[in-house]
Design an enzyme around this catalytic site. Structure first.
Site, PDB file in Angstrom:
ATOM      1  N   LYS A   1      22.673 -23.308 -49.276  1.00 58.29           N
ATOM      2  CA  LYS A   1      23.929 -22.957 -49.023  1.00 58.29           C
ATOM      3  C   LYS A   1      24.014 -23.263 -46.979  1.00 58.29           C
ATOM      4  O   LYS A   1      23.132 -23.140 -46.529  1.00 58.29           O
ATOM      5  CB  LYS A   1      22.847 -20.850 -48.176  1.00 58.29           C
ATOM      6  CG  LYS A   1      24.056 -20.032 -48.973  1.00 58.29           C
ATOM      7  CD  LYS A   1      24.535 -19.713 -47.556  1.00 58.29           C
ATOM      8  CE  LYS A   1      24.326 -18.941 -46.216  1.00 58.29           C
ATOM      9  NZ  LYS A   1      24.840 -18.970 -44.798  1.00 58.29           N
TER      10      LYS A   1
ATOM     11  N   GLU B   1      25.584 -21.268 -40.537  1.00 61.88           N
ATOM     12  CA  GLU B   1      26.366 -20.869 -40.120  1.00 61.88           C
ATOM     13  C   GLU B   1      26.801 -21.678 -38.866  1.00 61.88           C
ATOM     14  O   GLU B   1      27.715 -21.649 -38.147  1.00 61.88           O
ATOM     15  CB  GLU B   1      26.568 -19.555 -40.219  1.00 61.88           C
ATOM     16  CG  GLU B   1      26.902 -18.857 -41.800  1.00 61.88           C
ATOM     17  CD  GLU B   1      26.197 -17.331 -42.112  1.00 61.88           C
ATOM     18  OE1 GLU B   1      24.476 -17.606 -42.445  1.00 61.88           O
ATOM     19  OE2 GLU B   1      27.219 -16.344 -41.135  1.00 61.88           O
TER      20      GLU B   1
ATOM     21  N   GLY C   1      13.874 -18.683 -41.677  1.00 59.80           N
ATOM     22  CA  GLY C   1      14.377 -18.394 -39.991  1.00 59.80           C
ATOM     23  C   GLY C   1      13.391 -17.475 -40.329  1.00 59.80           C
ATOM     24  O   GLY C   1      12.274 -16.960 -40.108  1.00 59.80           O
TER      25      GLY C   1
ATOM     26  N   GLU D   1       9.378 -19.891 -45.134  1.00 56.05           N
ATOM     27  CA  GLU D   1       8.738 -18.946 -43.787  1.00 56.05           C
ATOM     28  C   GLU D   1       9.395 -18.895 -43.126  1.00 56.05           C
ATOM     29  O   GLU D   1      10.237 -18.424 -42.575  1.00 56.05           O
ATOM     30  CB  GLU D   1       8.712 -21.690 -43.389  1.00 56.05           C
ATOM     31  CG  GLU D   1       7.960 -21.457 -42.097  1.00 56.05           C
ATOM     32  CD  GLU D   1       8.549 -22.325 -41.510  1.00 56.05           C
ATOM     33  OE1 GLU D   1       8.856 -23.418 -41.653  1.00 56.05           O
ATOM     34  OE2 GLU D   1       8.649 -22.218 -40.244  1.00 56.05           O
TER      35      GLU D   1
ATOM     36  N   CYS E   1       9.365 -23.206 -34.920  1.00 60.63           N
ATOM     37  CA  CYS E   1       8.415 -22.021 -35.393  1.00 60.63           C
ATOM     38  C   CYS E   1       6.825 -21.976 -35.146  1.00 60.63           C
ATOM     39  O   CYS E   1       6.215 -21.432 -35.390  1.00 60.63           O
ATOM     40  CB  CYS E   1       8.563 -21.961 -36.842  1.00 60.63           C
ATOM     41  SG  CYS E   1       8.682 -24.002 -37.377  1.00 60.63           S
TER      42      CYS E   1
END
Lengths: 528, 528
Positions: B183, B186, B240, B265, B302
């Protein structure tokens, strides 16, 4: 001799005012012993003790834990014949079977002890530092498997020793370094108490931290769910029905702040693919082997073959006729408990009511004496493919023949299968070549694929996979039998630039445990 | 040059009538290219192709797959400077950083290729038959890891190369033998299109089955959820936010007939424990190293250190003073996209409004030009322990100092920590002895523990664990960086009594792949 207490760490505890009793299908009566249902406070205390025990238990050496497991095995033997007598009374299983299962349980403890001593299961991986790498140096990075924390185990009724209080789930969790809380199975609370006493004595003898093992008495909805939802619990092992397994799995994800892994082994119909070359050669022998597997232990195995897929031809006719003969010659036998017996006839009934299902054999015996009789059903390929209800597990000595018109509907039937613990292929070499696509698709659906052998009788060894895609289990990436089960209750922990003296032994340069490690991409037992 | 199509297998497809555009923080405007949102039918087709590709892709040899991964790496290089230019425009990241990240992405592909060639990752375990065992013979039982099936990958915006279309999730899934549907993120749809074109060319060159890779354009709620709920999908990789990760995780369990594993994650504040011995010795150097780690990449990692735990004393005062000085000297810098920038200031603001939180440093810059400025907050041990809101991730160059009264409140603060990707300990040898309990508890909470080094900069190697207990991830038993990531998208499959010629090469007697195997409990590369 039995006391009916909960085991909250090393303490016998019975502070509640509700009790459970066990119904014996063997004696056809409720047994007199009352077992005290754990209170909210007792369960809370069991978890608190497990949390405290964790930090001490997890740092015991592999040798300490191995001796602990072996001592449990000795203490099981020390329970003597009392264990067998009570288990017979509570489970309706015959003496020979229980003696065999005790042997298996002891063998399992010893195999895990040996795995701990060998030590390489921690999967140590080491990438050494490269201080002069440019543009930036590489750190020293080392990883190994470490335990998750307190584990809750829900045992199964069909293996009161090997899949219950001291079964594979408990042993693999303990071997991995996790405290265990068992929700005692309501069908064999006396057996549970004896098995728990063996572990209690081993904890005492080996000076294992108090709280490393507890058991609580109660039902799944209340007692079980209090454990499942407790923030101190870090993983769950379950063997039993689809509905109970899914209730636990969903609660562990939805009703907790911190979701935890659930290893639920639930339902499987263990398809057998009877390919035409093999069947042609020897339909009678194949029928004999399969009849045996269907009726073994009154069909009360999670690997019981519940569906037989074959192409309609003369040999198939001979096979089916002989199978009916053998099943009808098998006398009905005592089932584990009233629920199992009722469910057997109810789920069987449900299949017979589906479109196009034909009863090939069914005895006239009913369930009045808690006995299960063998049965054989038949459906067409089209009906099987279009109706998932035909894939419902019937836990007992019954199987469904799916008669396929040709190779292509056989493949379609295999494609329509849900996830399974096992699939079996009866075949000769020509079959394996001709039906390669079918076997390939079948392998996507299962944890174990067998050739010319039956799925019942699950070997406890290093290579066993007793697991498989949903709905057989909630986590196809694991097994509940064999030493690989230890991987369910551990996770990788990485140490970066940790001084040698503070590293776990498995990761030290000098490899004091002499284990196999992956060092800079190469497997070796060498020191660094 | 960009086309704005979806990649449905090898086909460019844009049959819908909705479009997305990317906002560039660098150019402070919406970029002109329109990207076609995938229709329901396009997504359906991508899954259908992946399902068909699976049975062909999974049986390719390890060498085939290794060459495929290396060819992708070459094709990334062949994209030349266009890739860097578009990624700069879409992500606001500087050229040097993107060149480094491209190198890391290529290195990652090559490391997985090397792992496939070495081959032992399949974890082959063999227990040979014992035909004369009594009372029953032992079968020949062999197991290895096999792929799960089509995997959906949701990439992250902060690593448009290394954690996105061709990032660790995609590479580990492909290496394991699984088709992948991405996916597309964006925030960098152009970058995605270029990266996807590299894999498309590699599929063509290496004759990989069509459908082994697809990508679809759209948002998470509609496009993403259609994929998550599709019965053809067998696992999901996600990097994300906590909210998006949890939505996917819960849908994968609750909104599907067959639940599937989700490796999400999500959020981590990567605590740093500053122990007094070390801090006493050199507070200025430690402050320098930490200030660097907090502000590196505008804090958009992260593994960014979001909380610093230390005991209040003189050295702590010197450290804090110096840290403020360094952070205030760091100029604000462009963030990835408007959402990231808005969320940074919003979540920072939320922490400042909690009881007892003191702002030690905050710049006067605001977010008008999508820039992130460094900041430092402070809270007491008691406030931190009692308020989980102080453990919310602030994704950007900010950190929270937790000033502890003494050793015991420091331990309590560590005990109160949620699951983390990393924890870091700044210490000397005496600290490690004095604070052993604290470090032990800390290790229960994390996937990686570092000593006298910073968590930012995650090495791609064999021993890396980039994962950790919830809420850092939904599955602490895995990593999303390093070659162990391959384990997420595979499961064990057991072959019982399978004829030699039909076994996978990894399990054949003669060990044609020359891999390390566990045979009857012993690790060896020997033949049988």
């Amino acid at each position: 001799m039995l006391k009916g207490f909960n085991g909250i760490g090393q303490k016998e505890s019975a502070s509640g005012n509700q009790y459970l009793q066990v119904f014996s299908t063997l004696e056809q009566k409720l047994l007199p012993q009352k077992f005290s249902v754990a209170t909210v406070a007792e369960i809370e205390e069991a978890v608190r003790l497990a949390e405290t025990a964790f930090d001490a238990y997890k740092i015991l050496t592999a040798e300490n834990r191995a001796v602990f497991l072996e001592t449990i095995a000795e203490e099981i033997i020390n329970l003597g014949n009392d264990l067998i007598i009570i288990a017979m009374q509570e489970s309706g299983l015959p003496e020979g079977r229980l003696l065999g299962e005790r042997g298996r349980t002891i063998g399992q403890l010893k195999l895990f002890a040996a795995t701990l001593r060998e030590g390489s299961w921690v999967n140590a991986v080491i990438d050494t530092a490269i201080p002069d790498r440019s543009p930036i140096p590489r750190s020293d990075i080392r990883m190994m498997q470490v335990p998750l924390g307190p584990v809750v185990v829900f045992g199964a009724s069909n293996f009161p020793f090997a899949f219950s209080t001291l079964g594979g789930d408990t042993v693999s969790a303990l071997a991995g370094g996790n405290p265990v809380i068992v929700k005692a199975h309501e069908a064999h609370l006396g057996t549970n108490e004896l098995m728990a006493s063996a572990i209690k004595r081993a904890i005492e003898k080996c000076r294992i931290p108090d709280g490393t093992f507890s058991f609580v008495i109660g039902d799944g909805q209340v007692t079980g769910m209090q454990l499942v939802k407790h923030p101190g619990i870090k993983a769950i092992g379950f063997t039993g029905s689809f509905n109970a397994g899914m209730a636990i799995y969903k609660a562990a994800v939805n009703d907790r702040t911190e979701p935890i892994p659930v290893f639920a082994e639930m339902s499987s119909i263990n398809p057998i693919l009877l390919l035409p070359g093999k069947l042609q050669q020897d339909p009678l022998t194949v029928a004999g082997v399969i009849a045996n597997s269907i009726t073994l232990g009154v069909g009360q195995f999670c690997t019981n073959p519940g569906v037989l897929l074959l192409i309609d031809n003369d040999a198939a006719g001979v096979f089916i006729e002989h199978l009916i003969k053998l099943l009808s010659a098998t006398p009905p036998a005592l089932m584990l408990n009233p629920q199992v017996c009722t469910n057997y006839y109810k789920s069987f009934e449900n299949i017979t009511q589906q479109n196009g299902v034909k009863i090939l054999y069914k005895s006239n015996n009913d369930a009045s004496e808690y006995k299960g009789s063998a049965a054989l059903l038949q459906a067409s390929d089209v009906d099987f493919i279009n109706n998932p209800a035909l894939q419902q597990e019937v836990f007992g000595p019954s199987s469904l023949i799916v008669l396929c018109k040709n190779e292509s509907t056989l493949l379609a039937a295999v494609q329509s299968l849900q996830g399974q613990l096992t699939a079996t292929v009866f075949c000769d070499v020509t079959d394996m070549e001709n039906y390669a696509a079918c076997i390939n698709v079948m392998s996507n659906k299962v944890g174990r694929i067998l050739f010319n052998n039956v799925p019942t009788g699950v070997e406890v060894c290093h290579a066993m996979v007793h697991g498989g895609p949903f709905p057989a289990t909630t986590d196809a990436r694991s097994t509940s039998v064999g030493t690989l089960a230890i991987n369910r209750f551990v996770r990788p922990l990485c140490f970066q630039d940790c001084p040698q003296e503070f590293l776990p032994d498995a990761l030290k340069n000098e490899n004091p445990l002499n284990i196999m490690r992956k060092i800079n991409g190469r497997y070796t037992t060498e020191i660094i």
